[in-house]
Design a protein around this motif. Structure first.
Motif, PDB file in Angstrom:
ATOM      1  N   ALA A  47       0.830  -1.209   0.000  1.00  0.00           N
ATOM      2  CA  ALA A  47       0.000   0.000   0.000  1.00  0.00           C
ATOM      3  C   ALA A  47       0.857   1.250   0.000  1.00  0.00           C
ATOM      4  O   ALA A  47       0.536   2.239  -0.643  1.00  0.00           O
ATOM      5  N   ARG A  48       1.961   1.219   0.728  1.00  0.00           N
ATOM      6  CA  ARG A  48       2.849   2.381   0.731  1.00  0.00           C
ATOM      7  C   ARG A  48       3.389   2.643  -0.673  1.00  0.00           C
ATOM      8  O   ARG A  48       3.454   3.773  -1.138  1.00  0.00           O
ATOM      9  N   SER A  49       3.778   1.564  -1.344  1.00  0.00           N
ATOM     10  CA  SER A  49       4.306   1.708  -2.694  1.00  0.00           C
ATOM     11  C   SER A  49       3.266   2.290  -3.627  1.00  0.00           C
ATOM     12  O   SER A  49       3.538   3.219  -4.397  1.00  0.00           O
ATOM     13  N   MET A  50       2.055   1.762  -3.569  1.00  0.00           N
ATOM     14  CA  MET A  50       0.995   2.243  -4.445  1.00  0.00           C
ATOM     15  C   MET A  50       0.604   3.679  -4.125  1.00  0.00           C
ATOM     16  O   MET A  50       0.321   4.480  -5.011  1.00  0.00           O
ATOM     17  N   ASN A  72       1.971  10.779  -9.159  1.00  0.00           N
ATOM     18  CA  ASN A  72       1.269  10.944 -10.426  1.00  0.00           C
ATOM     19  C   ASN A  72       0.524  12.273 -10.492  1.00  0.00           C
ATOM     20  O   ASN A  72       0.128  12.699 -11.553  1.00  0.00           O
ATOM     21  N   LYS A  73       0.331  12.932  -9.356  1.00  0.00           N
ATOM     22  CA  LYS A  73      -0.358  14.207  -9.320  1.00  0.00           C
ATOM     23  C   LYS A  73       0.605  15.265  -8.807  1.00  0.00           C
ATOM     24  O   LYS A  73       1.078  15.191  -7.699  1.00  0.00           O
ATOM     25  N   ASP A  98       0.687   2.591 -14.658  1.00  0.00           N
ATOM     26  CA  ASP A  98       0.571   1.161 -14.958  1.00  0.00           C
ATOM     27  C   ASP A  98       0.407   0.341 -13.685  1.00  0.00           C
ATOM     28  O   ASP A  98      -0.295  -0.673 -13.675  1.00  0.00           O
ATOM     29  N   GLU A  99       1.065   0.790 -12.604  1.00  0.00           N
ATOM     30  CA  GLU A  99       0.983   0.049 -11.344  1.00  0.00           C
ATOM     31  C   GLU A  99      -0.431   0.045 -10.769  1.00  0.00           C
ATOM     32  O   GLU A  99      -0.784  -0.848 -10.003  1.00  0.00           O
ATOM     33  N   LEU A 100      -1.216   1.038 -11.138  1.00  0.00           N
ATOM     34  CA  LEU A 100      -2.580   1.136 -10.620  1.00  0.00           C
ATOM     35  C   LEU A 100      -3.628   0.781 -11.671  1.00  0.00           C
ATOM     36  O   LEU A 100      -4.807   1.033 -11.472  1.00  0.00           O
TER      37      LEU A 100
END
Length: 323
Positions: free
Chosen positions: A23-26, A33-34, A291-293
């Motif tokens: 979760a930390r990574s995501m 991204n923002k 891509d990760e999300l």
């Protein structure tokens, strides 16, 4: 109402935190991204801390300014700048800044958002806006408050909000509980509104929530009428937030455990853990994803928190941020 003195600290980059490594990574991916130009200010209660001369509460932090991260041949810029954060009582001139922060609070619903902002700004004794010291734009980077659902049951904005929640809830075992919160129990329920820019330094969060819950406690004693004092004697809090939820979270082939949900706000994982009940619902508004999300969708999350759990929440939030 008197405020506790300010606290000064040096937070690291404003990246969302959560418990699990995944979760930390995501959350870091979602945050990066923002890009926002600045991060907001806030008020910090704390003991044995210096206060500013004009009653403001200050905090020092760093702002991610990746869009300005060009460097010369002789000097590298690491993408952060130092900033002083200050906590203020909400006031009418904060209208546009608060409205911008809340523009997707109820997804893409057309509703009386301006009315909600007016209600928030009309309750200065409980609520905090965060700004940057000497910011010419006087931008708002965070808003946190708690509104009694019974006290504010009549404004159109609250009627719209209740209608939205009842339509969004499709869990039969939760609908009746939600209806009670919005109806017969409304005088005991505080709508906890907390919105901020994505890269607000997480080290500000414990002080921001300490300020809120301390103000609620003070209001039960310091408000001028018994009716107002009782309106802050919350037994429950209702929170509307957003998470990233895996598209196969409800199916066997989906991920399990920590990989199912990515909490955009660090505190939401704690609130979710402590909630008496909760429900999620799909959102029409979707943010740009990496891509990760790609297998995750922005999802609405509504949580009910018993007020007796707030001391546990505050302790857990301090522990999480101090890790």
């Amino acid at each position: 109402m008197p405020r506790k003195p300010a606290r000064h600290c040096r937070p690291a980059r404003g990246l969302p935190l959560s418990f699990s490594p995944f979760a930390r990574s995501m959350a870091r991916i979602a945050s990066n991204n923002k890009v926002t130009h600045k991060v907001q200010n806030s008020r910090f209660p704390g003991n044995n801390l210096p206060s500013s001369s004009d009653g403001r509460m200050e905090n020092h932090g760093q702002i991610d300014k990746s869009e300005d991260s060009s460097s010369s041949d002789d000097e590298e810029f690491d993408g952060t700048v130092q900033a002083n954060f200050e906590f203020f009582d909400p006031k009418p001139s904060d209208f546009h800044g608060v409205k911008i922060l809340l523009q997707t609070y109820l997804d893409d619903k057309q509703w009386d958002l301006s009315g909600l902002v007016d209600v928030i700004l009309g309750q200065p004794t409980v609520g905090t806006v965060v700004k940057i010291e000497n910011d010419e734009d006087d931008g708002i980077y965070s808003i946190v408050t708690a509104l009694n659902l019974g006290r504010y049951k009549d404004p159109e904005c609250m009627v719209d909000l209740k209608e939205f929640l009842l339509k969004a809830c499709h869990q039969k075992d939760v609908v009746s509980k939600l209806s009670l919160f919005l109806g017969d129990q409304a005088n005991d329920v505080g709508l906890l509104v907390s919105q901020r820019v994505v890269n607000l330094p997480p080290q500000l969060l414990p002080h921001l929530y300490d300020a809120l819950f301390d103000e609620v406690s003070w209001a039960t004693e310091d408000e001028p009428t018994e009716e107002l004092r009782k309106s802050f004697c919350f037994k429950f809090y209702l929170i509307i937030s957003k998470i990233y939820k895996h598209k196969n979270a409800d199916k066997q082939k989906g991920p399990s455990g920590d990989q199912t949900i990515v909490y955009i706000k660090a505190e939401d994982e704690i609130f979710h853990e402590l909630s008496s009940w909760s429900f999620s619902f799909p959102l029409l508004t979707q943010l740009v994803r990496t891509d990760e999300l790609k297998d995750y969708r922005l999802t609405g999350l509504v949580m009910a928190i018993d007020a007796s759990k707030i001391p546990i929440f505050r302790q857990k939030l301090h522990s999480l941020i101090d890790e």
